[in-house]
Scaffold this motif. Structure first.
Motif, short mmCIF file in Angstrom:
data_model
loop_
_atom_site.label_atom_id
_atom_site.label_comp_id
_atom_site.label_asym_id
_atom_site.label_seq_id
_atom_site.Cartn_x
_atom_site.Cartn_y
_atom_site.Cartn_z
N LYS A 59 0.85 -1.19 0.00
CA LYS A 59 0.00 0.00 0.00
C LYS A 59 0.89 1.24 0.00
O LYS A 59 1.77 1.38 0.83
CB LYS A 59 -0.91 0.00 1.23
CG LYS A 59 -1.94 1.10 1.23
CD LYS A 59 -2.90 0.96 2.40
CE LYS A 59 -3.95 2.04 2.37
NZ LYS A 59 -4.83 1.96 3.55
N LYS A 60 0.63 2.11 -0.95
CA LYS A 60 1.39 3.34 -1.07
C LYS A 60 1.02 4.31 0.05
O LYS A 60 -0.12 4.37 0.48
CB LYS A 60 1.06 3.96 -2.43
CG LYS A 60 1.93 5.09 -2.84
CD LYS A 60 1.56 5.51 -4.26
CE LYS A 60 2.29 6.77 -4.65
NZ LYS A 60 1.96 7.19 -6.00
N GLY A 61 2.00 5.03 0.54
CA GLY A 61 1.74 6.02 1.58
C GLY A 61 1.52 7.40 0.99
O GLY A 61 1.79 7.65 -0.18
N ASP A 62 1.02 8.30 1.82
CA ASP A 62 0.87 9.71 1.44
C ASP A 62 0.96 10.56 2.71
O ASP A 62 1.40 10.07 3.75
CB ASP A 62 -0.41 9.95 0.65
CG ASP A 62 -1.68 9.58 1.42
OD1 ASP A 62 -1.66 9.61 2.66
OD2 ASP A 62 -2.70 9.29 0.78
N GLN A 63 0.50 11.79 2.65
CA GLN A 63 0.60 12.67 3.81
C GLN A 63 -0.21 12.17 5.01
O GLN A 63 0.12 12.46 6.15
CB GLN A 63 0.13 14.10 3.48
CG GLN A 63 1.06 14.85 2.56
CD GLN A 63 0.77 14.55 1.09
OE1 GLN A 63 -0.20 13.90 0.75
NE2 GLN A 63 1.65 15.01 0.22
N SER A 64 -1.27 11.43 4.75
CA SER A 64 -2.15 11.01 5.85
C SER A 64 -1.78 9.65 6.46
O SER A 64 -2.23 9.34 7.56
CB SER A 64 -3.60 10.98 5.38
OG SER A 64 -3.77 9.99 4.37
N HIS A 65 -0.99 8.82 5.75
CA HIS A 65 -0.61 7.53 6.31
C HIS A 65 0.69 7.01 5.69
O HIS A 65 1.05 7.38 4.57
CB HIS A 65 -1.73 6.50 6.15
CG HIS A 65 -2.04 6.16 4.72
ND1 HIS A 65 -2.91 6.89 3.96
CD2 HIS A 65 -1.58 5.18 3.93
CE1 HIS A 65 -2.97 6.36 2.74
NE2 HIS A 65 -2.17 5.32 2.70
N LYS A 66 1.37 6.17 6.45
CA LYS A 66 2.63 5.56 6.01
C LYS A 66 2.34 4.43 5.02
O LYS A 66 1.26 3.84 5.05
CB LYS A 66 3.39 4.98 7.21
CG LYS A 66 3.72 5.99 8.28
CD LYS A 66 4.80 6.91 7.81
CE LYS A 66 5.20 7.86 8.93
NZ LYS A 66 5.93 8.99 8.48
N PRO A 67 3.31 4.11 4.18
CA PRO A 67 3.12 2.95 3.31
C PRO A 67 3.06 1.66 4.14
O PRO A 67 3.51 1.64 5.29
CB PRO A 67 4.37 2.96 2.41
CG PRO A 67 5.37 3.75 3.18
CD PRO A 67 4.62 4.72 4.01
#
Length: 87
Positions: A59-67
């Motif tokens: 699962k790719k991460g973004d500003q709201s959650h880690k990968p």
């Protein structure tokens, strides 16, 4: 997985057999004692050339959650198995 579970898997796994031993973002979660001990036990086995370690991003991460990664151990052939294949 406990240290005993890990050692049992290493002792009984066939060459190239693998196990997903953790799913998450281990770098962020190593402050948990059980995660750190599990990671250290697998790392020791890898340093002893009993297993290979690798990871697969699921699962790719973004500003709201880690990968999110799957952390995978794969059993290597031991020296006796390697020498038996030579004959």
């Amino acid at each position: 997985m406990t240290k005993q579970d890990i050692q049992k898997w290493i002792d009984n796994a066939k060459p190239n057999e693998s196990v997903i031993y953790y799913t998450g973002h281990m770098a962020e979660e190593r402050d948990k004692v059980e995660v750190r001990e599990m990671a250290n036990t697998f790392m020791e086995a890898a340093q002893q050339k009993k297993i290979d370690l690798f990871q697969n991003k699921i699962k790719k991460g973004d500003q709201s959650h880690k990968p999110v990664y799957e952390y995978i151990a794969r059993k290597l052939k031991n020296e006796r198995e390697k020498s038996n294949n030579i004959h």
